[in-house]
Design an enzyme around this catalytic site. Structure first.
Site, PDB file in Angstrom:
ATOM      1  CG  ASP A  41      -1.958   1.051   1.203  1.00 12.47           C
ATOM      2  OD1 ASP A  41      -3.031   0.773   0.673  1.00 12.47           O
ATOM      3  OD2 ASP A  41      -1.681   2.161   1.686  1.00 12.47           O
ATOM      4  CG  ASN A  53      -4.793  11.301  -4.697  1.00 10.63           C
ATOM      5  OD1 ASN A  53      -3.991  11.492  -5.607  1.00 10.63           O
ATOM      6  ND2 ASN A  53      -5.532  10.203  -4.609  1.00 10.63           N
ATOM      7  CG  ASP A  99      -4.941   9.143 -11.640  1.00  7.90           C
ATOM      8  OD1 ASP A  99      -5.203   8.599 -10.553  1.00  7.90           O
ATOM      9  OD2 ASP A  99      -5.791   9.662 -12.384  1.00  7.90           O
ATOM     10  CD  GLU A 130      -4.644   3.975  -1.093  1.00  9.22           C
ATOM     11  OE1 GLU A 130      -4.857   4.151   0.104  1.00  9.22           O
ATOM     12  OE2 GLU A 130      -5.529   4.124  -1.973  1.00  9.22           O
TER      13      GLU A 130
END
Length: 519
Positions: free
Chosen positions: A387, A395, A404, A431
């Protein structure tokens, strides 16, 4: 005439004018094709006959090996009981009488057992399955000398010998008897009737020129059908079956030429588990293909007649055939195009649109398949869940476009860790990523996880909300033997370890063996 029709008519005219020459060429080509297809079908039928016979001889060799293993296991069990009795109770007085009675019972109820003996350390006959005592000595036998000079307690299978009690050919199966101080105390012997194996082998149909062989794996021939006593004990170690045994392993099938009679046969052999013996069954190539040759002669006349009819009627039909071939070409091209499109759609269906890795559906299918394979084979299996640390904060700070792009770079690093053909890197969700590692120990899976974590760190993607200042990964690793637990238990175990890695400070690998993590 519409202008658009002119090219089409010109094309038809070009086809029409060389019709005779093309018809002759196409007819000849079709006849050659028919002859080629016929030859291929004959070859396929020939190979099918050989493959069917190979399966039959392989199954027969398996049955023969099972029968032989049963016989030698019976002898092995008798020897184990006998050695235990002799070493514990001795053979004097009532103990010897009880052992003699036991031998008589076994000999009366075991078809394959010919004789049972206990020899003293000097080779004298101490206890036998004979009705009356015999004053004899077997210290000159090879198996007796073997146990004199070898201290191992394993069962020894010797070369066939002629029984001194009955005069028939037998297979000696023996074990060493030790005195209380570990010194040589004698030999326990079970002799298996070689004729018993011959009578059993005669029940199998291997044709007039077929054969069945029982031999020691050093090449010593014990029995060969058709039976010839002069061949018993012959050294066949340079024969092709034994050369194949040394090169190809304990089971094999091949077309070989016999060193005994020079006949080419399809052989299937098997090495007995736990005993230095092989059995082989074989059918002659001539008999296997006898029916096939009969079919060849009959069908060749039919094909020759068909070719004559084609030559007679081919000129009139050639144009229609040509048109149909064109249609078939179009259909093939359309089929190929459709297959390419289907393949492209399947790739899209199995791939994650952002990262290019396998998607979760493909991951779950692959996980189920690899776990099932590992259960069957007993091989090890590894699973990594990882992760991106503090990705929501990434973000929030840098925006979803940068997020992204970050995921694409991380996915490329993870894919670099799954380098073997069987490995699979997948985007598990958001993620979170997963890596399937078939045939991988815990140490190997940890090495892959450490490499992935290091590669992501080496990307040096700025992440101000991460204490290390760059994008990092936390990874949970579970690996080991696969048991009867549900597939979801592996994901849960890896996810729990991933949680441990995060709670332990992130940017690290938490690993555990499957036996502890799933238990």
């Amino acid at each position: 005439m519409p202008p658009s029709s002119a090219p089409h008519l010109d094309h038809l005219d070009q086809i029409r004018r060389p019709l005779v020459g093309r018809s002759i060429a196409l007819l000849a080509a079709f006849c050659l094709l028919l002859a080629g297809v016929y030859a291929w079908s004959l070859w396929s039928a020939r190979q099918g006959q050989l493959e069917q016979t190979a399966a039959s001889t392989s199954n027969m060799a398996r049955a023969l090996a099972a029968q032989a293993e049963t016989s030698f296991k019976i002898a092995d069990a008798i020897l184990a009981e006998t050695v235990e009795r002799v070493e514990h109770d001795g053979i004097e007085g009532a103990a010897g009488d009880r052992l003699h009675e036991r031998f008589l019972h076994i000999a009366a109820h075991s078809a394959e057992v010919h004789g049972l003996f206990v020899y003293g350390a000097d080779g004298s006959w101490r206890v036998t399955a004979l009705a009356n005592a015999v004053n004899a000595n077997n210290s000159d036998r090879d198996y007796f000398r073997y146990h004199q000079t070898h201290t191992d307690r394993r069962t020894h299978v010797g070369r066939p010998v002629r029984s001194r009690s009955s005069g028939v050919m037998v297979i000696p199966v023996s074990r060493r008897i030790d005195r209380a101080d570990g010194s040589f105390g004698g030999v326990a012997l079970v002799t298996l009737d070689l004729g018993y194996f011959g009578r059993f082998y005669d029940r199998f149909d291997v044709g007039r020129q077929g054969t069945i062989v029982l031999a020691l794996d050093d090449g010593t021939l014990m029995y060969r059908r058709p039976f010839n006593e002069n061949l018993v004990g012959k050294d066949m170690s340079k024969g092709q079956v034994f050369q194949m045994l040394r090169s190809a392993g304990p089971v094999g099938t091949a077309m070989l030429t016999s060193a005994v009679d020079g006949i080419e046969r399809l052989y299937s052999y098997r090495h007995l588990e736990g005993y230095p013996l092989i059995v082989a069954s074989a059918q002659s190539k001539e008999e296997i293909l006898g029916h096939w040759w009969s079919t060849v002669l009959k069908m060749s006349g039919v094909v020759a007649f068909a070719l004559a009819v084609l030559v007679w009627g081919g000129v009139r039909m050639i144009r229609q055939i040509r048109i149909r071939e064109q249609l078939e070409d179009e259909l093939r091209r359309a089929g190929a195009t459709l297959e390419q499109q289907n393949a492209a759609l399947k790739t899209l269906a199995d791939s994650d649109g952002l990262t290019g890795l396998a998607n979760r559906r493909l991951f779950e299918d692959a996980l189920a398949g690899e776990l099932a394979r590992a259960r069957r084979s007993g091989s090890q299996f590894g699973l990594i869940l990882c992760d991106v640390d503090f990705f929501k904060k990434y973000n929030d700070r840098y925006g979803h476009v940068a997020g992204d792009d970050c995921l694409r770079h991380v996915a490329a690093a993870i894919a670099g860790g799954a380098r073997r053909p069987g490995d699979l890197a997948a985007r598990y969700g958001g993620e979170e990523f997963a890596v399937i590692l078939p045939d991988t120990s815990l140490e190997g899976a940890m090495a892959v996880a450490d490499a992935i974590r290091a590669w992501v760190a080496a990307l040096a993607i700025e992440h101000a909300d991460n204490p290390v200042g760059t994008v990092s990964l936390s990874l949970g690793v579970v690996a080991g033997k696969v048991g009867p637990e549900p597939d979801s238990a592996w994901v849960e175990a890896a996810d729990s370890l991933l949680y441990d890695a995060k709670s332990g400070g992130r940017n690290r690998v938490a690993a555990c063996s499957a036996s502890l993590a799933i238990g």
